[in-house]
Design an enzyme around this catalytic site. Sequence first.
Site, PDB file in Angstrom:
ATOM      1  N   HIS A  26      51.431  38.196  31.835  1.00 29.12           N
ATOM      2  CA  HIS A  26      50.813  38.606  33.021  1.00 29.12           C
ATOM      3  C   HIS A  26      50.754  37.933  34.723  1.00 29.12           C
ATOM      4  CE1 HIS A  26      49.925  34.360  31.146  1.00 29.12           C
ATOM      5  NE2 HIS A  26      49.678  34.572  32.529  1.00 29.12           N
ATOM      6  N   ASP A  28      40.399  35.837  37.579  1.00 29.51           N
ATOM      7  CA  ASP A  28      41.359  34.422  36.829  1.00 29.51           C
ATOM      8  C   ASP A  28      39.427  33.287  35.825  1.00 29.51           C
ATOM      9  OD1 ASP A  28      43.616  32.758  35.684  1.00 29.51           O
ATOM     10  OD2 ASP A  28      42.202  31.777  35.787  1.00 29.51           O
ATOM     11  N   HIS A  31      50.728  36.918  27.079  1.00 31.89           N
ATOM     12  CA  HIS A  31      50.272  38.351  27.078  1.00 31.89           C
ATOM     13  C   HIS A  31      51.015  38.534  28.813  1.00 31.89           C
ATOM     14  CE1 HIS A  31      48.342  42.718  26.575  1.00 31.89           C
ATOM     15  NE2 HIS A  31      49.143  42.782  27.902  1.00 31.89           N
ATOM     16  N   HIS A  54      49.743  36.051  38.201  1.00 31.17           N
ATOM     17  CA  HIS A  54      48.908  36.027  38.834  1.00 31.17           C
ATOM     18  C   HIS A  54      48.686  36.771  40.533  1.00 31.17           C
ATOM     19  CE1 HIS A  54      47.700  32.375  35.857  1.00 31.17           C
ATOM     20  NE2 HIS A  54      49.284  32.697  35.398  1.00 31.17           N
ATOM     21  N   HIS A  99      51.332  45.249  25.264  1.00 33.82           N
ATOM     22  CA  HIS A  99      51.477  44.387  24.153  1.00 33.82           C
ATOM     23  C   HIS A  99      53.221  43.603  24.973  1.00 33.82           C
ATOM     24  CE1 HIS A  99      50.679  39.806  23.369  1.00 33.82           C
ATOM     25  NE2 HIS A  99      51.725  39.819  22.691  1.00 33.82           N
TER      26      HIS A  99
HETATM   27  P1  AMP Z   1      48.957  30.766  31.786  1.00 31.67           P
HETATM   28  O1  AMP Z   1      48.568  29.412  31.932  1.00 31.67           O
HETATM   29  O2  AMP Z   1      50.451  31.157  33.130  1.00 31.67           O
HETATM   30  O3  AMP Z   1      49.699  31.471  30.697  1.00 31.67           O
HETATM   31  O4  AMP Z   1      47.671  31.911  32.828  1.00 31.67           O
HETATM   32  C1  AMP Z   1      47.263  31.712  32.312  1.00 31.67           C
HETATM   33  C2  AMP Z   1      45.287  32.660  32.714  1.00 31.67           C
HETATM   34  O5  AMP Z   1      44.751  32.634  32.177  1.00 31.67           O
HETATM   35  C3  AMP Z   1      45.277  31.242  33.141  1.00 31.67           C
HETATM   36  O6  AMP Z   1      44.942  30.720  34.940  1.00 31.67           O
HETATM   37  C4  AMP Z   1      43.515  30.838  32.869  1.00 31.67           C
HETATM   38  O7  AMP Z   1      42.521  30.147  33.748  1.00 31.67           O
HETATM   39  C5  AMP Z   1      43.435  32.211  32.574  1.00 31.67           C
HETATM   40  N1  AMP Z   1      42.207  32.777  31.487  1.00 31.67           N
HETATM   41  C6  AMP Z   1      42.501  32.252  29.957  1.00 31.67           C
HETATM   42  N2  AMP Z   1      41.106  32.739  29.475  1.00 31.67           N
HETATM   43  C7  AMP Z   1      40.528  33.801  30.169  1.00 31.67           C
HETATM   44  C8  AMP Z   1      39.488  34.674  30.312  1.00 31.67           C
HETATM   45  N3  AMP Z   1      39.341  34.964  29.405  1.00 31.67           N
HETATM   46  N4  AMP Z   1      39.355  35.195  31.283  1.00 31.67           N
HETATM   47  C9  AMP Z   1      40.155  35.068  32.463  1.00 31.67           C
HETATM   48  N5  AMP Z   1      41.052  34.318  32.313  1.00 31.67           N
HETATM   49  C10 AMP Z   1      41.403  33.686  31.519  1.00 31.67           C
HETATM   50 ZN    ZN Z   2      48.208  41.259  24.395  1.00 29.14          ZN
END
Ligand code: AMP
Ligand code: ZN
Length: 113
Positions: free
Chosen positions: A99, A29, A97, A101, A45
Amino acid sequence: MDCLFCSIIKGDIPSTKVYEDETVYAFKDINPMAPVHILIVPKQHISSINDVTEENSAVISHIYEVAAMLAKELGISESGYRVVSNCGADGGQTVFHLHFHILGGKKLNVTMC
Ligand code: AMP
Ligand code: ZN
């Protein structure tokens, strides 16, 4: 479709990869909330948990297998960690998309909401 994580998976946007196979991609992240903060995403996706169906749900169990494997590899399987998937505005989802954590490497706050 303009999707940040699809672009990361394609390699159009750089990321720090920690694991990849045919169906999933895992990377650090960009804004870590814990010493270990990894995102595991399906290569296909899927916008959020709302779009998980009987047809695509096999990737979810695979993501948990990868989570267990990476937790071991990253040295947090014994100390513990959290797996979180935010869904929608109230859930705090900012990237649409799907994901997961993986958070660990410290005693995490127990607040759930
Ligand atoms: P969420 O808020 O659950 O949708 O999580 C999205 C996550 O993506 C956040 O923790 C961001 O810090 C992370 N994020 C956003 N852009 C990037 C990137 N370019 N590379 C890695 N992580 C990212
Ligand atoms: Zn996507």
